[in-house]
Design a protein around this motif. Structure first.
Motif, PDB file in Angstrom:
ATOM      1  N   ARG B 251       0.838  -1.212   0.000  1.00 53.45           N
ATOM      2  CA  ARG B 251       0.000   0.000   0.000  1.00 53.45           C
ATOM      3  C   ARG B 251       0.867   1.253   0.000  1.00 53.45           C
ATOM      4  N   GLU B 252       1.969   1.199   0.731  1.00 57.34           N
ATOM      5  CA  GLU B 252       2.882   2.328   0.797  1.00 57.34           C
ATOM      6  C   GLU B 252       3.460   2.615  -0.598  1.00 57.34           C
ATOM      7  N   MET B 253       3.756   1.547  -1.316  1.00 60.30           N
ATOM      8  CA  MET B 253       4.287   1.720  -2.676  1.00 60.30           C
ATOM      9  C   MET B 253       3.239   2.367  -3.580  1.00 60.30           C
ATOM     10  N   ARG B 255       0.817   4.333  -2.502  1.00 64.72           N
ATOM     11  CA  ARG B 255       0.689   5.740  -2.049  1.00 64.72           C
ATOM     12  C   ARG B 255       1.785   6.612  -2.644  1.00 64.72           C
ATOM     13  N   LYS B 256       2.994   6.039  -2.718  1.00 63.69           N
ATOM     14  CA  LYS B 256       4.129   6.803  -3.251  1.00 63.69           C
ATOM     15  C   LYS B 256       4.103   6.880  -4.774  1.00 63.69           C
ATOM     16  N   GLY B 257       3.160   6.211  -5.373  1.00 62.64           N
ATOM     17  CA  GLY B 257       3.057   6.246  -6.833  1.00 62.64           C
ATOM     18  C   GLY B 257       4.012   5.293  -7.527  1.00 62.64           C
ATOM     19  N   GLU B 258       4.642   4.424  -6.753  1.00 64.85           N
ATOM     20  CA  GLU B 258       5.566   3.469  -7.377  1.00 64.85           C
ATOM     21  C   GLU B 258       4.793   2.394  -8.145  1.00 64.85           C
TER      22      GLU B 258
END
Lengths: 297, 424
Positions: B251-253, B255-258
């Motif tokens: 999810r963090e990825m 969020r970061k647009g990765e």
């Protein structure tokens, strides 16, 4: 030393006799042990064999060709052993399984799966007291009907074998370990080059109850383990004709104690089962793996 | 047995400790990950080394064995659907080198695994936990990534060097197998790094095909619901300490647009079309494997979606009745699921609940019959409940009626035998 050893053995024997706690690897259903449940015709199920060649690099591969050959030896060995004990042995289930009928093989696989669960109960302890050995009420449910029906048999016999052999490299390492340990402690052990464990169960074709079961393990061949385990199967009590029966042509069905096993290349892998069965409404219904022998009054 | 004097023993212990240090050094030195390019690299040299050839042969053998044993669920529409979801997730370069095939394995265990020859297996037990196509795609993408990134051969190489060094260490530890301890934990499955790598690569391919990453990531929450023993040892999720943590990393990825999150495909009805087929197969497999509690959970889950299904009520009855008939089996399952020890006290606890189990079974069968009065198997279930309780007259009546209504029952002989027992 010899005197002490003999003394200990005699004392242990005396204690075992006095306390009546002789141990056995055999398990029996009370109805079979008492002779209430009589079995004459036995259908042999394809032997389930897992054989590994253990090597130094850890690539402990299964050896499918060896497995087929061992399975074939076990099946013919069971025929001979059953026959010598007065039973009629039938190979119809083995033949049908090897005909490539996937759904039948899945049923067999499911049957094995149910048996594995029953086996956990049977072999929760490796050895049991003789007095306890005839109190096992364990069953696999009605799926036994399917296979007994195929062969027209009273009961089924199932064999599971796990074996291994070790490469010379691995043996060299284990012997070195043994020598080093011996040099330090004075205790030496002899690593086994090969060995295995066989588990055999006679299952009632109608109720699915496990009537008789035995296991044998050690650094010996599958044949020896089988002979050792089958030696405890009760002999059919009354006289009568005994023979190997199958739908196979006469030339291939007569397997005796001394006969050679069929060529390994002709034998497909051991297969296995399904408890599901068709019902009146045409739907498929789960079998009753939880239907224990003692559910019947 | 020889006796050792204390100084000699002390010297031996010191020697052992020195050897242990050397051994562990050797073990850790044997853990370096081999540098093997992925299947998308131009210089992949796939299937050229003897080791990889050997692995591919073994994978093909396993495929044949599972097929010949009838272990594959071969419903044509389902097979075709899985292929349609999985194939687009395979990178083009990898598809040119490996033929990917997607199979449903008739196993009640929750698991998925990939063989280096491109065979991807998803068990019925796992599929029964999934809710939509995006979740299915995430599982498939993950498994495809193991093949594409060649984790199989990498693990093989790493494990082999670990084993050899562990053997050497073990030899000096006099066969005590202490040196194997770090190895055993690592050989049971892919490494945690490889699993994480497959998670990320899988999600990238899923998102690239237009599935919603949020939906796909939810698969980890589904897996969180899987009860302890139901997960296969060494399966792709059981090797992780926390699936929630795993989802959070992804999810963090996002969020970061990765990983792009602009699409919303995947929550549609396509997967649900096969849910009933999977659900029933899953319950049957679980009952056969004496997983009564898990079968009950599965039937209850299906009933929340289809409360008027006579079939799921019937299966609920079967699960409860099986617990009543086989309290030892139920206790054994309970100990397996919750990691408790299986002992006489636990068996006694389940034996003490037999009547409650039969009561629940009776209620479930009656609900099934209320919804479908012609459901013969529910009548049989009620008869077996009567039998379990020792209500022989009622059992005789119901089981006789069951036999009378159809002449071609496969369990006719079994039920007839029970009736003989009752009549005696």
């Amino acid at each position: 030393m010899k005197q002490i050893g003999r003394g200990v053995i005699v004392a242990l024997g005396l204690v075992a006799t006095l306390t009546g706690c002789a141990m056995t690897s055999v398990r029996e259903h009370p109805d079979f042990a008492s002779g209430k449940r009589k079995i004459r015709v036995v259908a042999i199920l394809p032997a389930q064999v897992e054989y590994r060649h253990l090597v130094f690099t850890g690539e402990n591969e299964r050896d499918p060709e060896r497995e087929k050959s061992i399975a074939s030896d076990i099946e013919s060995g069971m025929v001979a052993a059953l026959q010598s004990r007065g039973y009629t042995a039938k190979l119809d289930v083995v033949d049908k399984a090897r005909s490539g009928d996937k759904e039948f093989n899945f049923q067999l696989e499911q049957f094995r799966s149910a048996y594995v669960q029953a086996s956990k109960e049977l072999y929760a302890r490796a050895m049991v007291a003789e007095s306890e050995s005839t109190k096992f009420k364990v069953g696999v449910g009605p799926s036994a009907n399917t296979f007994a029906g195929v062969a027209g048999a009273d009961a089924l016999i199932i064999a599971n074998y796990q074996g291994f052999d070790k490469s010379s490299g691995l043996m060299a390492k284990e012997i070195t370990s043994s020598v080093l340990l011996g040099a330090l402690t004075g205790v030496y052990y002899a690593p086994a080059k090969s060995g295995g464990r066989i588990e055999l169960s006679l299952i009632d074709g109608v109720s699915g109850d496990v009537l008789w079961s035995n296991a044998s393990a050690g650094p010996v061949s599958a044949d020896s383990s089988l002979t050792s385990a089958m030696a405890r199967l009760p002999v059919v009590p009354s006289s009568g004709d005994t023979q190997v029966a199958s739908d196979r042509p006469a030339s291939t069905e007569a397997v005796t104690a001394t006969a050679e096993a069929p060529p390994a290349a002709k034998m497909p892998p051991a297969v296995a089962a399904n408890q599901a069965h068709n019902t009146a409404d045409g739907s498929s219904v789960p079998a009753k793996p939880g239907q224990p022998a003692d559910a019947a009054p | 047995m020889r006796q050792h004097s204390p100084p000699r023993l002390a010297a031996a212990i010191v020697s052992c400790l020195r050897l242990l240090s050397l051994s562990l050094l050797a073990v850790s030195a044997g853990c370096a990950t081999p540098d093997i390019p992925s299947l998308t690299s131009a210089d992949a040299h796939f299937g050229q080394s003897e080791e990889e050839k050997n692995l591919l042969v073994r994978a093909d053998e396993l495929d044949r064995e599972l097929d010949s044993k009838g272990m594959l669920l071969e419903t044509p529409a389902l097979v075709s659907y899985l292929q349609s979801v999985g194939q687009p997730l395979v990178p083009k370069e990898a598809a040119q080198r490996v033929r990917f095939r997607f199979h449903v394995l008739r196993s009640p265990v929750s698991n998925a695994f990939a063989l280096p020859n491109g065979s991807i297996y998803l068990t019925v037990g796992l599929l029964a936990h999934l809710d939509n196509e995006a979740e299915l795609a995430q599982v498939m993408g993950h498994e495809i990534s193991h093949v594409v990134l060649r984790h199989g051969i990498k693990s093989y190489e790493t494990n082999r060097s670990r084993i050899i060094t562990a053997h050497i260490a073990d030899m000096f530890l006099f066969g005590t197998s202490l040196a194997y301890l770090p190895y055993v934990a690592s050989v049971a499955s892919f490494s945690r790094e490889q699993e994480e790598e497959a998670d990320v690569a899988g999600l990238r391919s899923v998102a690239a095909r237009g599935y919603s990453p949020d939906e796909a990531i939810r698969v980890f929450e589904r897996i969180q619901e899987v009860k302890g023993g139901e997960a296969a040892e060494g399966s792709w999720y059981s090797s992780h300490p926390s699936n929630a943590q795993r989802a959070e990393v992804l999810r963090e990825m996002v969020r970061k647009g990765e990983i792009p999150a602009t699409r919303s495909r995947g929550a549609g009805p396509a997967y649900r079309e096969y849910a009933a087929l999977i659900a029933e197969e899953n319950i049957r497999l679980k009952l056969n494997a004496r997983q009564y509690e898990l079968a009950l959970d599965a039937a209850t889950r299906s009933l929340t979606e289809h409360p008027d299904s006579a079939l799921y009520h019937f299966y609920k009855g079967e699960a409860y009745r099986s617990m009543g008939d086989d309290p030892k089996g139920a206790a054994r399952e309970h100990s397996w699921i919750y990691g408790k020890s299986y002992n006489d006290a636990l068996v006694a606890e389940f034996e003490g609940r037999r009547n409650a189990f039969y009561q629940s079974a009776e209620k479930a069968y009656q609900q099934a019959l209320a919804l479908d009065s012609h459901m013969l198997v529910a009548q049989r279930g009620l008869g077996l409940v009567n039998l379990g309780r020792g209500e022989y007259d009622a059992a005789r009546e119901r089981l006789s009626a069951y036999l009378a209504q159809n002449k071609t029952l496969s369990d006719r002989e079994y039920i007839t035998n029970l009736l003989k027992g009752i009549n005696k």
